[in-house]
Scaffold this motif. Structure first.
Motif, PDB file in Angstrom:
ATOM      1  N   GLU A 105      37.098  35.961  32.646  1.00  0.00           N
ATOM      2  CA  GLU A 105      38.277  35.114  32.509  1.00  0.00           C
ATOM      3  C   GLU A 105      39.320  35.841  31.661  1.00  0.00           C
ATOM      4  N   GLY A 106      40.348  36.371  32.316  1.00  0.00           N
ATOM      5  CA  GLY A 106      41.408  37.066  31.608  1.00  0.00           C
ATOM      6  C   GLY A 106      41.176  38.540  31.380  1.00  0.00           C
ATOM      7  N   PHE A 107      40.157  39.135  31.999  1.00  0.00           N
ATOM      8  CA  PHE A 107      39.901  40.571  31.835  1.00  0.00           C
ATOM      9  C   PHE A 107      39.003  41.046  32.968  1.00  0.00           C
ATOM     10  N   VAL A 108      38.990  42.367  33.158  1.00  0.00           N
ATOM     11  CA  VAL A 108      38.083  43.021  34.101  1.00  0.00           C
ATOM     12  C   VAL A 108      37.508  44.255  33.420  1.00  0.00           C
ATOM     13  N   VAL A 109      36.207  44.475  33.614  1.00  0.00           N
ATOM     14  CA  VAL A 109      35.570  45.713  33.165  1.00  0.00           C
ATOM     15  C   VAL A 109      35.028  46.436  34.391  1.00  0.00           C
ATOM     16  N   ALA A 110      35.417  47.694  34.556  1.00  0.00           N
ATOM     17  CA  ALA A 110      34.892  48.548  35.620  1.00  0.00           C
ATOM     18  C   ALA A 110      34.011  49.612  34.977  1.00  0.00           C
ATOM     19  N   LEU A 132      37.104  52.731  41.983  1.00  0.00           N
ATOM     20  CA  LEU A 132      37.885  52.291  40.819  1.00  0.00           C
ATOM     21  C   LEU A 132      39.322  51.980  41.224  1.00  0.00           C
ATOM     22  N   ASP A 133      39.897  52.798  42.081  1.00  0.00           N
ATOM     23  CA  ASP A 133      41.246  52.543  42.572  1.00  0.00           C
ATOM     24  C   ASP A 133      41.316  51.182  43.252  1.00  0.00           C
ATOM     25  N   GLY A 134      40.271  50.855  44.026  1.00  0.00           N
ATOM     26  CA  GLY A 134      40.228  49.559  44.693  1.00  0.00           C
ATOM     27  C   GLY A 134      40.104  48.395  43.724  1.00  0.00           C
ATOM     28  N   VAL A 135      39.288  48.564  42.677  1.00  0.00           N
ATOM     29  CA  VAL A 135      39.147  47.519  41.661  1.00  0.00           C
ATOM     30  C   VAL A 135      40.483  47.258  40.976  1.00  0.00           C
ATOM     31  N   LEU A 136      41.170  48.325  40.608  1.00  0.00           N
ATOM     32  CA  LEU A 136      42.454  48.180  39.926  1.00  0.00           C
ATOM     33  C   LEU A 136      43.507  47.574  40.850  1.00  0.00           C
ATOM     34  N   ALA A 137      43.528  47.995  42.104  1.00  0.00           N
ATOM     35  CA  ALA A 137      44.518  47.469  43.049  1.00  0.00           C
ATOM     36  C   ALA A 137      44.296  45.992  43.322  1.00  0.00           C
ATOM     37  N   ALA A 138      43.032  45.547  43.264  1.00  0.00           N
ATOM     38  CA  ALA A 138      42.717  44.148  43.546  1.00  0.00           C
ATOM     39  C   ALA A 138      42.894  43.240  42.340  1.00  0.00           C
ATOM     40  N   THR A 139      43.206  43.823  41.186  1.00  0.00           N
ATOM     41  CA  THR A 139      43.359  43.045  39.952  1.00  0.00           C
ATOM     42  C   THR A 139      44.837  42.790  39.687  1.00  0.00           C
ATOM     43  N   HIS A 141      48.373  42.478  37.978  1.00  0.00           N
ATOM     44  CA  HIS A 141      48.900  43.378  36.959  1.00  0.00           C
ATOM     45  C   HIS A 141      48.927  42.757  35.564  1.00  0.00           C
ATOM     46  N   GLU A 142      48.874  41.436  35.473  1.00  0.00           N
ATOM     47  CA  GLU A 142      48.875  40.814  34.149  1.00  0.00           C
ATOM     48  C   GLU A 142      47.474  40.763  33.531  1.00  0.00           C
ATOM     49  N   VAL A 143      46.450  41.160  34.301  1.00  0.00           N
ATOM     50  CA  VAL A 143      45.072  41.116  33.809  1.00  0.00           C
ATOM     51  C   VAL A 143      44.673  42.505  33.314  1.00  0.00           C
ATOM     52  N   PRO A 144      44.269  42.643  32.041  1.00  0.00           N
ATOM     53  CA  PRO A 144      43.872  43.960  31.530  1.00  0.00           C
ATOM     54  C   PRO A 144      42.541  44.415  32.120  1.00  0.00           C
ATOM     55  N   VAL A 145      42.453  45.708  32.411  1.00  0.00           N
ATOM     56  CA  VAL A 145      41.234  46.308  32.945  1.00  0.00           C
ATOM     57  C   VAL A 145      40.743  47.368  31.965  1.00  0.00           C
TER      58      VAL A 145
END
Length: 255
Positions: A105-110, A132-139, A141-145
């Motif tokens: 909730e409010g973040f992503v960890v790859a 990783l590119d796919g994870v970032l593209a699917a997140t 932009h306001e959600v920190p990864v």
């Protein structure tokens, strides 16, 4: 407030010492009065990549908090998948990179696999970078990864480790340039708490659980052992505030 615990380099080897230190760290996290967003264990789970080491690690690395692990240079991908992750269905590609993502909730960890089968140095394979590119593209932009792996992609002034750090880092830096919401990089491997930068982001290195590394200016002589066994195990807490600012705290744990 999002709090992520970062543990690294437990090196389970069948001996009581590594098991006791790992158990103490996980017990400390279990007894916290706060629910953590995640617990990350960034590699070198087993000391020799042996099946019995992963069986022991599977019992030790349990938590009431969401827990993710990635391999390090001491790990064997096939044994890691079977013994730690119980991925029997991975038999068709036992040595494929072990990459995991946690969407909280409010973040992503790859969590990326920087290990190289049969080698000690690190490298993110093209398959991992594409993932990783796919994870970032699917997140959004306001959600920190947060992007985590075992090998740091820069020298840390510890020659014993820097010789087998992550190489090919320019590919990762180019990927980061395309994704501004990639907030920070997290790594292990160095057995010493460290904070620096990579690709314009914080690079935060977790201390070791099984041992600590003597830095060059701490060794009485070049012949002295690099590994310090007397210091207590330690871990990092990464805190994402409501303002998006990332703060890291380091803690030691009593065994």
């Amino acid at each position: 407030m999002i709090v992520i615990a970062h543990v690294s380099d437990v090196h389970i080897d069948g001996e009581p010492r590594s098991a006791d230190r790992t158990r103490a760290v996980l017990r400390y996290l279990e007894e916290l009065p706060y629910d953590l967003a995640a617990v990350l264990v960034t590699g070198d789970i087993a000391d020799h990549g042996a099946p019995d080491e992963y069986a022991a690690a599977r019992e030790l690395l349990t938590s009431r908090h969401p827990l993710l692990v990635c391999p390090g240079n001491h790990d064997d991908r096939a044994a890691f998948r079977k013994g730690l992750l119980a991925e029997e269905e991975a038999a068709a590609r036992p040595y494929a990179p072990v990459n995991q993502v946690l969407r909280g909730e409010g973040f992503v960890v790859a969590l990326c696999d920087s290990s190289v089968p049969g080698e000690h140095q690190g490298l993110l394979e093209d398959e991992t970078l594409d993932w990783l590119d796919g994870v970032l593209a699917a997140t959004p932009h306001e959600v920190p990864v947060l992007v985590a792996f075992h090998h740091p992609p820069v020298p840390l002034h510890t020659p014993y480790v820097d010789e087998i750090r992550q190489f090919g880092e320019e590919r990762l830096a180019a990927l980061a340039d395309r994704h501004p919401h990639l907030t920070a990089f997290l790594a292990g491997h160095a057995h010493t708490a460290a904070a620096t930068t990579f690709a314009g982001r914080p690079l935060l290195v977790a201390p070791g659980v099984v041992s600590a590394l003597r830095l060059p200016w701490e060794s009485p002589s070049p012949e002295d052992p690099h590994v310090h066994l007397d210091l207590p195990p330690a871990l990092a807490f990464h805190v994402l505030g409501e303002d998006g600012r990332l703060t890291t705290h380091y803690r030691t744990v009593t065994v």
